[in-house]
Design a protein around this motif. Structure first.
Motif, PDB file in Angstrom:
ATOM      1  N   LYS A   1     -21.443  15.997 -23.467  1.00 14.26           N
ATOM      2  CA  LYS A   1     -20.824  14.576 -22.978  1.00 14.26           C
ATOM      3  C   LYS A   1     -20.204  13.665 -23.799  1.00 14.26           C
ATOM      4  CE  LYS A   1     -22.013  15.137 -18.560  1.00 14.26           C
ATOM      5  NZ  LYS A   1     -21.273  15.480 -17.403  1.00 14.26           N
ATOM      6  N   LEU A   2     -21.112  13.303 -25.003  1.00 15.55           N
ATOM      7  CA  LEU A   2     -20.454  12.618 -26.339  1.00 15.55           C
ATOM      8  C   LEU A   2     -19.284  13.279 -26.854  1.00 15.55           C
ATOM      9  CD1 LEU A   2     -23.860  11.793 -27.894  1.00 15.55           C
ATOM     10  CD2 LEU A   2     -22.392  10.347 -26.558  1.00 15.55           C
ATOM     11  N   GLU A   3     -19.322  14.708 -26.919  1.00  4.70           N
ATOM     12  CA  GLU A   3     -18.130  15.260 -27.541  1.00  4.70           C
ATOM     13  C   GLU A   3     -16.930  15.139 -26.565  1.00  4.70           C
ATOM     14  OE1 GLU A   3     -17.044  19.553 -29.572  1.00  4.70           O
ATOM     15  OE2 GLU A   3     -18.641  19.376 -28.537  1.00  4.70           O
ATOM     16  N   PHE A   4     -17.185  15.325 -25.423  1.00  4.32           N
ATOM     17  CA  PHE A   4     -16.199  14.961 -24.342  1.00  4.32           C
ATOM     18  C   PHE A   4     -15.699  13.745 -24.340  1.00  4.32           C
ATOM     19  CE2 PHE A   4     -15.027  13.813 -19.986  1.00  4.32           C
ATOM     20  CZ  PHE A   4     -13.776  14.611 -19.707  1.00  4.32           C
ATOM     21  N   LEU A   5     -16.326  12.812 -24.621  1.00  2.59           N
ATOM     22  CA  LEU A   5     -15.987  11.461 -24.674  1.00  2.59           C
ATOM     23  C   LEU A   5     -15.535  11.159 -26.054  1.00  2.59           C
ATOM     24  CD1 LEU A   5     -18.833   9.857 -22.871  1.00  2.59           C
ATOM     25  CD2 LEU A   5     -16.670   9.819 -22.055  1.00  2.59           C
TER      26      LEU A   5
END
Length: 129
Positions: free
Chosen positions: A115-119
């Motif tokens: 999720k952090l990478e996606f954001l």
């Protein structure tokens, strides 16, 4: 980078905080939405991310998200719901209120990192071998 973990469970704050710390974040904590607003009020450098539980006493996570979105100076904070609430209508309500992402408990550390990478919030830190 800085992150604020908002959850009424001390254990959950520790788990999420550890994942974020290992990802390179400096972690702040709050036990409910009102405490989180109070933390934001005192910061000279705002966190880039807030991981927010839905069900908390005093002020729930959805209300916190709405309150953050009312403040122009806080609009740059990325908000991710991290909660047991998995019903589609809850997810839609959180995203409509201004959350950027939604992670359902229980989850693995890799789920949060994805999720952090996606954001675009995964800091470049060396991987421990």
């Amino acid at each position: 980078m800085r992150a604020l973990v908002v959850d009424d469970s001390r254990a959950m704050r520790r788990i999420v905080g550890n994942i974020l710390s290992h990802a390179g974040f400096e972690v702040l904590q709050a036990g409910d939405g009102q405490q989180a607003l109070d933390v934001l009020e005192t910061q000279t450098e705002l966190p880039e991310l807030a991981c927010v539980d839905w069900n908390m006493p005093v002020m729930d996570g959805l209300t916190f998200v709405s309150e953050v979105r009312k403040r122009p100076e806080w609009r740059g904070i990325t908000l991710m719901m991290v909660t047991t609430e998995s019903e589609q209508d809850r997810i839609v309500r959180a995203l409509a209120a201004g959350a950027h992402e939604y992670l359902t408990k229980p989850f693995e550390a890799d789920d949060m990192r994805q999720k952090l990478e996606f954001l675009g919030l995964l800091p470049d830190v060396p991987v421990e071998v």
